[in-house]
Design a protein around this motif. Structure first.
Motif, PDB file in Angstrom:
ATOM      1  N   GLU A 143      -5.229   4.961   5.188  1.00  0.00           N
ATOM      2  CA  GLU A 143      -4.034   5.540   4.573  1.00  0.00           C
ATOM      3  C   GLU A 143      -3.310   6.518   5.509  1.00  0.00           C
ATOM      4  O   GLU A 143      -2.170   6.920   5.223  1.00  0.00           O
ATOM      5  CB  GLU A 143      -4.392   6.254   3.265  1.00  0.00           C
ATOM      6  CG  GLU A 143      -5.407   7.370   3.394  1.00  0.00           C
ATOM      7  CD  GLU A 143      -6.843   6.885   3.248  1.00  0.00           C
ATOM      8  OE1 GLU A 143      -7.723   7.731   3.024  1.00  0.00           O
ATOM      9  OE2 GLU A 143      -7.068   5.649   3.351  1.00  0.00           O
ATOM     10  N   GLN A 144      -3.939   6.908   6.630  1.00  0.00           N
ATOM     11  CA  GLN A 144      -3.286   7.810   7.584  1.00  0.00           C
ATOM     12  C   GLN A 144      -2.736   7.077   8.808  1.00  0.00           C
ATOM     13  O   GLN A 144      -2.224   7.712   9.734  1.00  0.00           O
ATOM     14  CB  GLN A 144      -4.277   8.892   8.038  1.00  0.00           C
ATOM     15  CG  GLN A 144      -4.684   9.859   6.934  1.00  0.00           C
ATOM     16  CD  GLN A 144      -5.618  10.959   7.427  1.00  0.00           C
ATOM     17  OE1 GLN A 144      -5.742  11.173   8.627  1.00  0.00           O
ATOM     18  NE2 GLN A 144      -6.262  11.642   6.497  1.00  0.00           N
TER      19      GLN A 144
ATOM     20  N   LEU B 138       0.016  -0.992   1.481  1.00  0.00           N
ATOM     21  CA  LEU B 138      -1.442  -0.989   1.474  1.00  0.00           C
ATOM     22  C   LEU B 138      -1.987  -1.112   0.059  1.00  0.00           C
ATOM     23  O   LEU B 138      -2.986  -1.806  -0.179  1.00  0.00           O
ATOM     24  CB  LEU B 138      -1.959   0.300   2.123  1.00  0.00           C
ATOM     25  CG  LEU B 138      -1.724   0.452   3.625  1.00  0.00           C
ATOM     26  CD1 LEU B 138      -2.289   1.784   4.108  1.00  0.00           C
ATOM     27  CD2 LEU B 138      -2.360  -0.698   4.392  1.00  0.00           C
ATOM     28  N   ALA B 139      -1.327  -0.478  -0.892  1.00  0.00           N
ATOM     29  CA  ALA B 139      -1.778  -0.581  -2.283  1.00  0.00           C
ATOM     30  C   ALA B 139      -1.610  -2.008  -2.796  1.00  0.00           C
ATOM     31  O   ALA B 139      -2.486  -2.547  -3.506  1.00  0.00           O
ATOM     32  CB  ALA B 139      -0.995   0.408  -3.144  1.00  0.00           C
TER      33      ALA B 139
ATOM     34  N   ASP C 230       2.784   1.340   5.214  1.00  0.00           N
ATOM     35  CA  ASP C 230       3.215   2.339   4.246  1.00  0.00           C
ATOM     36  C   ASP C 230       2.311   2.284   3.020  1.00  0.00           C
ATOM     37  O   ASP C 230       1.667   1.251   2.735  1.00  0.00           O
ATOM     38  CB  ASP C 230       4.672   2.105   3.859  1.00  0.00           C
ATOM     39  CG  ASP C 230       4.879   0.733   3.243  1.00  0.00           C
ATOM     40  OD1 ASP C 230       4.845   0.629   2.004  1.00  0.00           O
ATOM     41  OD2 ASP C 230       5.038  -0.238   4.038  1.00  0.00           O
ATOM     42  N   PRO C 231       2.201   3.358   2.253  1.00  0.00           N
ATOM     43  CA  PRO C 231       1.274   3.411   1.121  1.00  0.00           C
ATOM     44  C   PRO C 231       1.482   2.292   0.096  1.00  0.00           C
ATOM     45  O   PRO C 231       0.507   1.732  -0.415  1.00  0.00           O
ATOM     46  CB  PRO C 231       1.567   4.788   0.510  1.00  0.00           C
ATOM     47  CG  PRO C 231       2.073   5.607   1.648  1.00  0.00           C
ATOM     48  CD  PRO C 231       2.854   4.661   2.499  1.00  0.00           C
ATOM     49  N   ASP C 232       2.745   1.939  -0.200  1.00  0.00           N
ATOM     50  CA  ASP C 232       2.992   0.884  -1.193  1.00  0.00           C
ATOM     51  C   ASP C 232       2.461  -0.461  -0.710  1.00  0.00           C
ATOM     52  O   ASP C 232       1.863  -1.225  -1.487  1.00  0.00           O
ATOM     53  CB  ASP C 232       4.496   0.785  -1.479  1.00  0.00           C
ATOM     54  CG  ASP C 232       4.998   1.999  -2.250  1.00  0.00           C
ATOM     55  OD1 ASP C 232       4.160   2.712  -2.842  1.00  0.00           O
ATOM     56  OD2 ASP C 232       6.216   2.237  -2.238  1.00  0.00           O
TER      57      ASP C 232
ATOM     58  N   ASP D 252      -4.309  -4.265  -1.296  1.00  0.00           N
ATOM     59  CA  ASP D 252      -5.599  -4.060  -1.941  1.00  0.00           C
ATOM     60  C   ASP D 252      -5.639  -4.758  -3.303  1.00  0.00           C
ATOM     61  O   ASP D 252      -6.641  -5.395  -3.669  1.00  0.00           O
ATOM     62  CB  ASP D 252      -5.853  -2.555  -2.089  1.00  0.00           C
ATOM     63  CG  ASP D 252      -7.221  -2.261  -2.681  1.00  0.00           C
ATOM     64  OD1 ASP D 252      -8.231  -2.590  -2.047  1.00  0.00           O
ATOM     65  OD2 ASP D 252      -7.273  -1.717  -3.799  1.00  0.00           O
TER      66      ASP D 252
END
Length: 556
Positions: free
Chosen positions: A320-321, A206-207, A202-204, A210
């Motif tokens: 991100e996809q 992955l962020a 999910d985006p959170d 990073d």
């Protein structure tokens, strides 16, 4: 109802304006004078394709305009409202055709497409040309005419909807069957899905990954920067720090502040700065506490990043996809796993859809059979009046056997006619005599027209091939139709022209080698002269004038 028609630089017409009222308006004139140009103009205002040939020689464009009253056309008023083109109860159509072949159209002064012009004009005017009967030879046109006559819109819409539903289910089954054995695909999808689901994509997540990587990669520099900042802002060993300097400055100012009130504002600012520095020191201490040179943790983060980038390369999508791609594979896997069950359910749904179509088609068929009987009776009576005594018109219903959904229903129709007594009815398309075909077609049109809401009907020499007493009956039928509709008729027959409530004559002249046509409305005396010309030719005899007077006198 058509109120006004204006032409400018149109073919051989330099300029013409005509006003129309209710009832039957007839238009006559010598051969080649251009009397059918008025019908052509209405056709172009109805959206027909135009070319540069309609522009008068020497002009750069032809201009056509028509004004309609909408008091008795609610469908047109509603269309104008829906398209934001309404203007009270008036409706003006305008079209300009340029000499280079281009054209533009307007409704109530606003630019529109030809498709819009065609759609609106279809609610206002219906044009029947001298070869219109040719369309009646087509089974498709015959079915459309019967449906219009029988007002089967609701039943036909139900059949079309049922056919669409049935077709969609059949396509779905064909797609599932075309997949064949999906076991290998299911196994492959499950394996790919397990790999993707082993990572938080999910985006959170992955962020955060990073950010953790960047923090661990730069841990040494971050620790050094935090330590240096802490030493400079607030040194506990008595050195020169920012916090200690602020305290000293405030102490110095406190000793003299009573002599300069504005220094109180300075002191307040320094106090706020000291508070901010204290809060910064607290946050800096917490950040420093979170920092640690942990090679094992850094290595674990790098391994996880590598797995995510490897998955992205494998599936050919950006990192991100990956989450969206995972969900897509999961949906496909669910669909495939349920394909067998879906096929079982589809068979039952297809059978239900087929049953609904059959029910709707049966209702449509019943309405068509009722309409066929009524149209046959009305047309048979009319062809007898048109000089074909003993003739018979029939509408043959032909069942269509098909296992596929048909949006037109479960039958087709064909118009049959027996021109003389004792003859078997034959398909209309096989009737040999052109005159008989014209009369039969006109009878069908007169019987079927008037059932829709179109207020203006235009006939362009549909009386071709008819003469004598039959011509008078044709005129009477058109006049009777004018009692409920506005009727415009271009004719060469005096018996038809005499039946008009109003009469226009188109004439042509030549000046300097250029032909021009003019249109004018005739008064009673002029009508007698025009009918006499139509009866007797160029030379107007006493007998022709007397016959013209009798024609006008006999009009009911």
């Amino acid at each position: 109802m058509l109120l006004h028609l204006a032409l400018k630089h149109f073919a051989v017409v330099e300029s013409a304006e005509l006003s129309f009222g209710r009832g039957l308006t007839v238009i006559s004139g010598e051969t080649g004078a251009g009397k059918s140009l008025l019908v052509d103009a209405l056709g172009l205002l109805s959206g027909l394709r135009a070319d540069s040939g309609v522009v008068r020689h020497g002009a750069d464009r032809a201009e056509l305009a028509a004004e309609f009253a909408l008091g008795d056309v609610p469908a047109a008023r509603a269309w104008l409202r829906e398209n934001a083109l309404d203007e009270d109860d008036a409706c003006q159509l305008r079209r300009v055709i340029r000499a280079d072949g281009g054209s533009r159209a307007w409704i109530n002064g606003r630019p529109v497409t030809l498709a819009q012009l065609t759609e609106l004009a279809g609610l206002l005017v219906e044009i029947h040309g001298q070869h219109e009967h040719q369309a009646l030879l087509s089974k498709t046109s015959q079915l459309a005419l019967l449906d219009a006559y029988g007002r089967t819109d609701a039943e036909r819409a139900a059949v079309e909807a049922a056919a669409r539903e049935w077709s969609a289910l059949l396509r779905e089954r064909e797609t599932l069957l075309a997949q064949g054995d999906v076991g290998d695909r299911i196994e492959w999808l499950a394996h790919q899905l397990r790999q993707l689901e082993s990572e938080a994509l999910d985006p959170d997540s992955l962020a955060k990954l990073d950010a953790d990587h960047r923090r661990h990669a730069n841990a040494a520099g971050l620790i050094a920067a935090c330590d240096s900042a802490f030493a400079r802002l607030g040194d506990d060993d008595g050195g020169a720090s920012v916090a200690r300097t602020l305290q000293q400055v405030r102490g110095d100012l406190a000793r003299v502040i009573e002599h300069e009130p504005r220094l109180a504002e300075v002191d307040a600012m320094l106090e706020q700065a000291a508070i901010q520095i204290d809060e910064a020191l607290l946050l800096l201490e917490r950040v420093r506490g979170d920092l640690d040179l942990d090679p094992d943790a850094f290595e674990a983060i790098e391994r996880r990043l590598s797995r995510i980038h490897e998955l992205a390369r494998k599936h050919r999508v950006p990192p991100e996809q990956l989450a969206a791609h995972r969900d897509q594979l999961a949906a496909e896997l669910d669909a495939l796993r349920g394909a067998g069950d879906r096929l079982d359910r589809l068979d039952a749904e297809i059978e239900s859809a087929r049953a609904r179509w059959r029910t709707a088609a049966a209702a449509l068929g019943a309405r068509r059979r009722d309409a066929a009987r009524a149209l046959a009776e009305a047309t048979t009576a009319l062809i007898a009046e048109l000089g074909m005594g003993g003739g018979r018109f029939e509408v043959q219903i032909e069942p269509q056997e098909s296992e596929r959904p048909d949006p037109l229903g479960a039958e087709r129709v064909e118009f049959l006619v027996a021109a003389n007594p004792g003859q078997p009815a034959r398909p209309l398309r096989k009737v040999a005599s052109g005159g008989e075909l014209s009369r039969i077609s006109l009878a069908i049109e007169v019987a079927a027209l008037g059932v829709d809401a179109v207020p203006t009907m235009v006939f362009d020499e549909v009386d071709t091939g008819i003469g004598g007493a039959v011509a008078e009956i044709v005129g009477q039928k058109l006049r009777a139709l004018g009692a409920s509709r506005q009727v415009l008729c271009v004719t060469h027959l005096p018996q038809v022209a005499a039946q008009g409530h109003a009469h226009y004559r188109v004439s042509k002249t030549a000046s300097d080698g250029v032909t021009q046509s003019a249109v004018r409305r005739l008064d009673e005396t002029e009508r007698e002269e025009e009918l006499a010309r139509m009866l007797g030719g160029v030379e107007l005899t006493r007998e022709a004038r007397a016959a013209a007077k009798r024609l006008l006198r006999n009009v009911a």
